[in-house]
Design an enzyme around this catalytic site. Sequence first.
Site, PDB file in Angstrom:
ATOM      1  N   GLU A 180      73.390  54.307  32.990  1.00 62.52           N
ATOM      2  CA  GLU A 180      73.492  55.750  32.764  1.00 62.52           C
ATOM      3  C   GLU A 180      72.091  56.329  32.547  1.00 62.52           C
ATOM      4  O   GLU A 180      71.263  55.722  31.834  1.00 62.52           O
ATOM      5  CB  GLU A 180      74.347  55.988  31.519  1.00 62.52           C
ATOM      6  CG  GLU A 180      75.150  57.268  31.583  1.00 62.52           C
ATOM      7  CD  GLU A 180      75.963  57.482  30.314  1.00 62.52           C
ATOM      8  OE1 GLU A 180      76.236  58.637  29.992  1.00 62.52           O
ATOM      9  OE2 GLU A 180      76.301  56.486  29.643  1.00 62.52           O
ATOM     10  N   HIS A 203      60.665  58.830  28.634  1.00 64.36           N
ATOM     11  CA  HIS A 203      61.335  60.110  28.865  1.00 64.36           C
ATOM     12  C   HIS A 203      60.749  61.145  27.900  1.00 64.36           C
ATOM     13  O   HIS A 203      60.568  60.845  26.715  1.00 64.36           O
ATOM     14  CB  HIS A 203      62.845  59.957  28.630  1.00 64.36           C
ATOM     15  CG  HIS A 203      63.602  61.216  28.890  1.00 64.36           C
ATOM     16  ND1 HIS A 203      63.829  61.702  30.160  1.00 64.36           N
ATOM     17  CD2 HIS A 203      64.154  62.113  28.036  1.00 64.36           C
ATOM     18  CE1 HIS A 203      64.512  62.833  30.080  1.00 64.36           C
ATOM     19  NE2 HIS A 203      64.715  63.107  28.806  1.00 64.36           N
ATOM     20  N   MET A 215      61.380  59.045  39.969  1.00 68.24           N
ATOM     21  CA  MET A 215      62.385  60.108  40.045  1.00 68.24           C
ATOM     22  C   MET A 215      63.609  59.748  40.879  1.00 68.24           C
ATOM     23  O   MET A 215      64.393  60.606  41.225  1.00 68.24           O
ATOM     24  CB  MET A 215      61.740  61.387  40.608  1.00 68.24           C
ATOM     25  CG  MET A 215      60.608  61.923  39.754  1.00 68.24           C
ATOM     26  SD  MET A 215      61.118  62.240  38.040  1.00 68.24           S
ATOM     27  CE  MET A 215      62.134  63.686  38.273  1.00 68.24           C
ATOM     28  N   GLY A 266      51.379  60.074  38.079  1.00 64.20           N
ATOM     29  CA  GLY A 266      50.928  58.749  37.653  1.00 64.20           C
ATOM     30  C   GLY A 266      50.038  58.721  36.432  1.00 64.20           C
ATOM     31  O   GLY A 266      49.309  57.743  36.216  1.00 64.20           O
TER      32      GLY A 266
END
Length: 225
Positions: A143, A109, A90, A15
């Site tokens: 995706e 990311h 996740m 976090g």
Amino acid sequence: MTGRLRVAVLISGRGSNLQALIASCADPACPAEIVSVISNRSEAPGLGFAAAAGIPCAVIADGDRRSFAARADALLREQGVELICLAGFMRLLETDFVEAWRDRIINIHPSLLPSFRGLRAQRQALAAGVRFAGCTVHFVRPEVDCGPIIGQAVVPIHPGDDEAQLSERILRVEHRLYPLALRLIAEGRVRIVDERVEIHGWRAPQLTLLNPQDSAGEPFASPRG
Ligand code: GRF
């Protein structure tokens, strides 16, 4: 203050990005507020940051992908959430959920997308031998690690870097980039045109970096002088 963008943050673990977003939204001038934190793991340390900030937290841990999506969707709508930030979340999201929240889910990311999608992006970058790495904030599409790019931050790879060192260097810029991207969206400056992001009032940095450099910090001189 009224009229702030109502944001939910979805986490699974540490976090630290959530913490950076909470800190940035604590500024009364920030046009976004975090109204919900959802974790798919009850032991996620990040839940502690949300609780300490007085943000409503929920754990949706059981069930398959479809039941997670149904429960999360119901909760987010009940809370009046307008934008979802994935921050180390996740779990793969159901396609229907992603489509229902299209252009209202963003993710961070730890690579310069579209390179190194998926797990352990920093390790992938080291294995590929690239000279620069970084992170990307993007709108989410079904995706994995795909979607219109809002912002990126670049860090150099140093000789001898291991995965932990590179991850730490990237994480420090993640904590700057994610709040910036959220603020730009909340200010209404971000729009998607033909699956690419346009940002109103945006400037590109005026610099070019070379890696490697010589020991004085300059790019290598040409051997021919
Ligand atoms: C970050 O590296 C983020 O880019 C990736 O997962 C990690 C989450 O770290 N998606 P934290 O939980 O925010 O500390």
